[in-house]
Design an enzyme around this catalytic site. Sequence first.
Site, PDB file in Angstrom:
ATOM      1  CD  GLU A 107      85.572-121.943 -46.106  1.00  0.00           C
ATOM      2  OE1 GLU A 107      86.588-121.839 -45.380  1.00  0.00           O
ATOM      3  OE2 GLU A 107      84.414-121.884 -45.673  1.00  0.00           O
ATOM      4  CD  GLU A 217      88.668-116.329 -42.005  1.00  0.00           C
ATOM      5  OE1 GLU A 217      87.937-116.533 -41.023  1.00  0.00           O
ATOM      6  OE2 GLU A 217      88.619-116.999 -43.054  1.00  0.00           O
TER       7      GLU A 217
END
Length: 302
Positions: A107, A217
């Site tokens: 990520e 997110e």
Amino acid sequence: MRPESSQPELIQLWHKNEQCPQGTIPIRRTPKHYNYHPNNPSLFHNKLVGAGNFTHEYAVADAVLDENCYGGQASVSVWNPKTELTEFSLSQIWVGSQSQQGSNTIEAGWTVNPRRYHDNMTRFFIYWTGDNYKSTGCYDLDCPGFVQTSRNFAIGSAIPGTSIYGGMPFDITITVYKDKKTGNWWLMVQNLVVGYWPASLFKGFADGASRLTWGGEIINRKSAGHHTTTEMGSGRFSSQGYERSSYFRNVKFIDSSNTLRDPVDLIQYVSNPQCYDLQFMNNTGFGISFFYGGPGYSARCP
């Protein structure tokens, strides 16, 4: 393979005062009061409820590919969303696959995370796990794993420019790509190669990645008894357009021949559309692109 980028090098704030000598890398200073907390960053769409009764919420685009891929790329607009003290807001690219040990993910993106960094600045971060966030992986350079090769980029440091409502958006291009000879996964920001995740960290990436995700997110702890006020992206819904909404543009994946390609039939995943949303752009000249984000708690999001 090193995909090309025409964007200028990302100059970080610490460059104003110092540069690292040859053979060294920059490491962000850790405050004495710093308390390491992995804080379960992205659980790859798992609406995990943990201690304190929190949930992860997403507005993302998924590419679940018929063929294994060797990386992904996109340009993401950078903002400074309002974030509650014990929560985070992030926008990133996920590169993932499955193994017997669970999800493997790489990520990279930007975040506002007061609990981790003890401020409300927008920072570039990385994260990895080889067993579904159980016992392996960490943020930034907090544990052995990511091997930094650049002396001009401090992972975890503040990004000096953010977008302004009604002004010119500021974005950065992030590329994660696999070296097929070594199996290592490399990170490039703008036109700067930052370092790599060794192949030995992962059990599920031997044949490449099977999943790519781009988007935003947040964590929702409902600390005031209602949905969090933590914003995603710019803090505006996708309908507000280029000058106010956050975006990903030129979304690409890298195929087995090391060619950047447009993903086909991206799947939209929005976990709570009353609070955050996503819509794809049409005919923008930016390739496959989308707006995403939202304000969190509001009349629309109770």
